[in-house]
Write a protein that holds these residues in place. Structure first.
Motif, mmCIF file in Angstrom:
data_model
loop_
_atom_site.group_PDB
_atom_site.id
_atom_site.type_symbol
_atom_site.label_atom_id
_atom_site.label_comp_id
_atom_site.label_asym_id
_atom_site.label_seq_id
_atom_site.Cartn_x
_atom_site.Cartn_y
_atom_site.Cartn_z
ATOM 1 N N VAL A 1 0.888 -1.351 0.033
ATOM 2 C CA VAL A 1 -0.002 0.018 -0.083
ATOM 3 C C VAL A 1 0.855 1.204 -0.086
ATOM 4 O O VAL A 1 0.562 2.078 -0.713
ATOM 5 N N ASP A 2 1.900 1.132 0.639
ATOM 6 C CA ASP A 2 2.954 2.309 0.517
ATOM 7 C C ASP A 2 4.447 1.672 0.961
ATOM 8 O O ASP A 2 4.492 0.627 1.354
ATOM 9 N N PRO B 1 3.145 -3.023 4.812
ATOM 10 C CA PRO B 1 1.638 -2.330 4.684
ATOM 11 C C PRO B 1 1.010 -2.933 3.225
ATOM 12 O O PRO B 1 1.377 -2.433 1.983
ATOM 13 N N ARG C 1 -2.875 -4.490 1.492
ATOM 14 C CA ARG C 1 -4.125 -4.171 1.248
ATOM 15 C C ARG C 1 -4.868 -5.517 1.362
ATOM 16 O O ARG C 1 -4.514 -6.620 1.110
ATOM 17 N N CYS C 2 -5.740 -5.288 2.553
ATOM 18 C CA CYS C 2 -6.632 -6.702 2.735
ATOM 19 C C CYS C 2 -7.578 -7.028 1.658
ATOM 20 O O CYS C 2 -8.111 -6.081 1.041
ATOM 21 N N GLY D 1 -9.052 -2.842 3.064
ATOM 22 C CA GLY D 1 -8.532 -1.723 3.961
ATOM 23 C C GLY D 1 -7.072 -1.848 3.837
ATOM 24 O O GLY D 1 -6.603 -3.121 3.549
ATOM 25 N N ARG D 2 -6.361 -1.030 4.537
ATOM 26 C CA ARG D 2 -5.163 -1.197 4.927
ATOM 27 C C ARG D 2 -4.833 -2.212 6.112
ATOM 28 O O ARG D 2 -5.496 -2.420 7.105
ATOM 29 N N GLU E 1 -1.355 -4.048 8.479
ATOM 30 C CA GLU E 1 0.064 -4.187 8.566
ATOM 31 C C GLU E 1 0.394 -5.796 8.637
ATOM 32 O O GLU E 1 0.029 -6.207 9.650
#
Length: 167
Positions: free
Chosen positions: A37-38, A68, A70-71, A76-77, A79
Motif C-alpha cells: 500500500v505504501d 503495509p 491491502r486486505c 483496507g490497509r 499491517e
C-alpha cells in the motif's frame, strides 16, 4: 539505489561462519511494489553461514519487518508482520539436488553460485513468504455505496418470466 552486498564465495562464507546483516527499504523491493500500500519503511535482515555436522554448507536467513498491504476482503490497509527464518543448503552450480533433500522440510536448497547477491536473496525469500491474498483476521466485505443493496442481474430475468406467463 541500495548498496548491493555480494558474497564472492558462498561456500567459503558458510565454512567460515561469516555473517552479513542490514536493512533494505521497502521502496527497493521492486518485485513487491504492486502488493504494498505504501513503500515507506524497511526490512531488517541477517544472513549467517553455517557448516553442518553433515559437512554441508548452509545459510540461515532471517528477515523481519512490517508490510503495509491491502486486505483482499475489506480492501483496507493492513499491517502484515514479516518474520522469516529459513535455512538454505548450498548446492554447487550445475549439481542436481538429491531427491531426499528436496523432501526435507528443515531447509531449502539453492545454487551457491559465485557473487551471491544478498539483497536479491532476501527479496526472493520475502516474495515466497508474502501471502497471495492477505486478509485481516476478522473484517467485513465492503458494502455497496449509499447502503443500498445491489439487485441481482438475474432479478430482471425473473420479471421477464412473470410477464411471459401472464399472457
Amino acid at each position: 539505489m541500495p548498496r548491493r552486498s555480494v558474497i564472492p564465495d558462498p561456500f567459503r562464507f558458510a565454512a567460515e561462519g561469516a555473517s552479513v546483516s542490514g536493512t533494505v527499504a521497502l521502496k527497493d523491493l521492486g518485485r513487491l511494489s504492486d502488493v504494498l500500500v505504501d513503500t515507506s519503511g524497511e526490512i531488517a535482515y541477517s544472513l549467517v553461514g553455517e557448516f553442518g555436522l553433515d559437512r554441508k554448507a548452509r545459510l540461515r536467513l532471517t528477515a523481519a519487518g512490517v508490510f503495509p498491504m491491502r486486505c483482499q476482503r475489506c480492501l483496507g490497509r493492513m499491517e502484515w508482520p514479516l518474520d522469516i527464518d529459513v535455512v538454505l543448503e548450498l548446492v554447487r552450480p550445475g549439481q542436481s539436488i538429491p531427491e531426499d533433500e528436496l523432501e526435507n522440510d528443515e531447509f531449502d536448497a539453492i545454487e551457491g553460485a559465485p557473487d551471491l547477491d544478498v539483497l536479491a536473496l532476501v527479496e526472493d525469500e520475502i516474495v515466497l513468504a508474502v501471502p497471495i491474498a492477505p486478509r485481516h483476521e476478522s473484517c467485513d466485505a465492503p458494502r455497496p455505496v449509499k447502503g443500498g443493496e445491489k439487485e441481482s442481474p438475474f432479478a430482471s430475468l425473473v420479471k421477464l418470466r412473470k410477464n411471459d406467463g401472464a399472457e
